[in-house]
Design a protein around this motif. Structure first.
Motif, mmCIF file in Angstrom:
data_model
loop_
_atom_site.group_PDB
_atom_site.id
_atom_site.type_symbol
_atom_site.label_atom_id
_atom_site.label_comp_id
_atom_site.label_asym_id
_atom_site.label_seq_id
_atom_site.Cartn_x
_atom_site.Cartn_y
_atom_site.Cartn_z
ATOM 1 N N ARG A 180 0.823 -1.353 -0.302
ATOM 2 C CA ARG A 180 -0.304 -0.283 0.302
ATOM 3 C C ARG A 180 0.437 1.403 -0.019
ATOM 4 N NH1 ARG A 180 -3.731 0.924 5.406
ATOM 5 N NH2 ARG A 180 -1.888 1.730 5.574
ATOM 6 N N ASP A 182 1.312 5.431 1.279
ATOM 7 C CA ASP A 182 0.179 6.125 2.305
ATOM 8 C C ASP A 182 0.749 7.370 1.733
ATOM 9 O OD1 ASP A 182 -0.595 3.609 3.098
ATOM 10 O OD2 ASP A 182 1.042 3.867 4.589
ATOM 11 N N LYS A 197 -12.722 14.882 -2.095
ATOM 12 C CA LYS A 197 -12.847 13.411 -1.700
ATOM 13 C C LYS A 197 -12.484 12.447 -3.164
ATOM 14 C CE LYS A 197 -14.206 9.861 1.325
ATOM 15 N NZ LYS A 197 -14.488 9.467 2.874
ATOM 16 N N LEU A 201 -11.036 9.717 -5.099
ATOM 17 C CA LEU A 201 -10.832 8.012 -4.722
ATOM 18 C C LEU A 201 -10.926 7.701 -6.575
ATOM 19 C CD1 LEU A 201 -11.058 5.546 -3.271
ATOM 20 C CD2 LEU A 201 -13.763 6.372 -3.408
ATOM 21 N N GLU A 217 -8.574 3.574 -0.698
ATOM 22 C CA GLU A 217 -9.048 4.322 0.511
ATOM 23 C C GLU A 217 -8.683 5.947 0.207
ATOM 24 O OE1 GLU A 217 -9.500 1.628 4.286
ATOM 25 O OE2 GLU A 217 -7.397 1.998 3.518
ATOM 26 N N PHE A 219 -9.252 9.283 2.753
ATOM 27 C CA PHE A 219 -10.088 9.968 3.783
ATOM 28 C C PHE A 219 -9.231 10.796 4.829
ATOM 29 C CE2 PHE A 219 -7.833 6.266 5.479
ATOM 30 C CZ PHE A 219 -7.127 7.016 6.125
ATOM 31 N N LYS A 221 -7.669 13.006 7.149
ATOM 32 C CA LYS A 221 -6.883 12.106 8.092
ATOM 33 C C LYS A 221 -6.691 13.094 9.415
ATOM 34 C CE LYS A 221 -2.444 11.777 7.709
ATOM 35 N NZ LYS A 221 -1.114 11.156 7.481
ATOM 36 N N ARG A 233 -4.837 5.947 -0.194
ATOM 37 C CA ARG A 233 -3.546 4.824 0.166
ATOM 38 C C ARG A 233 -4.583 3.864 -0.857
ATOM 39 N NH1 ARG A 233 -4.454 4.840 7.097
ATOM 40 N NH2 ARG A 233 -3.472 6.227 6.974
#
Length: 270
Positions: A180, A182, A197, A201, A217, A219, A221, A233
């Motif tokens: 993954r 990050d 968002k 995505l 994902e 979101f 943070k 991610r």
């Protein structure tokens, strides 16, 4: 200095007799040496093929073959000096004493040898894996008796002692097959958070190298002093990780710019 011809003749005769008496041992010893070297090479090759046919780990195959090779060479050397007429019992005692002295002076090397054995047995990584250890991120090329040979992304060859490697922390990036990325994107408080968002995505979904399972994902943070920070991610196969990381950075920035959403400098919160 005047040489007595008669005395010279005696020395020549004595040397000739010694050479004639000793030559069978000398010839047989060298025959044993050359035949033994050829036999060791042949045995080593056969053992390697047997282990490869049984689908043993390539690292374990090379490690065991190297140990067998040196053990046979030492045995051949003892046999060679025995055929020369040298007393092997006293030689073995001397060799044992030398081995003890060398062992005490080479404790670090013995530690590296033991570390290599631990790596082979417990397999925290194998040849071809990308790992992070001892401050180095690199791909494993070869696990040798005393060191592990690795190559970095910028094509630098690194040799890490097995002792330190086996006793330290190891991060294996290849063991699970998937990885993954990050990433973090910071946008201003004036931006439409839901729209930002959705854009981020969508960038992940549109990239064919990003895995569907596990799902990517996006979101919020963190709410920092000057921006809303999004965690982005995506998951990717190990072989695609580098390109997914860089493409996500580039494509997300371009998509946010096109939508008129300003990207803010991201600062790590302490």
């Amino acid at each position: 200095m005047n040489l007595n011809p008669e005395q010279v003749g005696k020395y020549v005769t004595r040397f000739t007799n010694i050479f004639i008496d000793y030559s069978p041992k000398l010839i047989s010893a060298f025959i044993v040496l050359f035949v033994g070297l050829y036999a060791i090479k042949l045995i080593n090759r056969i053992i390697r093929k047997i282990m490869e046919k049984r689908n043993l780990d390539p690292t374990l195959t090379k490690f065991l073959a190297d140990i067998l090779l040196w053990a046979l060479r030492i045995l051949l050397f003892v046999t060679f000096i025995s055929n020369l007429g040298i007393e092997t019992s006293s030689f073995v005692a001397i060799l044992g004493a030398m081995g003890l002295a060398i062992g005490l002076s080479l404790q670090g090397s013995l530690s590296n040898f033991a570390g290599g054995m631990l790596i082979i047995v417990f397999k925290p990584f194998k040849v071809g894996d990308t790992i992070e250890a001892q401050g180095v991120i690199a791909t494993v090329l070869e696990i040798q008796i005393f060191v592990t040979k690795m190559i970095t992304a910028n094509n630098q060859t690194v040799f890490v002692p097995n002792g330190a490697l086996s006793n330290g922390n190891i991060i294996n990036y290849s063991m699970q097959g998937e990885r993954r990325a990050d990433l973090t994107f910071a946008v201003s408080y004036d931006s439409d958070i839901k729209k930002a968002k959705e854009i981020l995505l969508d960038v992940l979904v549109q990239n064919p190298k990003v895995l569907k399972k596990p799902a990517p994902e996006v979101f919020v943070k963190n709410l920092s002093a000057s921006s809303v920070d999004f965690a982005v991610r995506p998951w990717a196969k190990n072989a695609d990780y580098g390109s997914v990381f860089t493409e996500t950075l580039e494509n997300c920035k371009a998509a946010l710019d096109q939508a008129g959403i300003a990207v803010q400098p991201y600062t790590i919160q302490k």
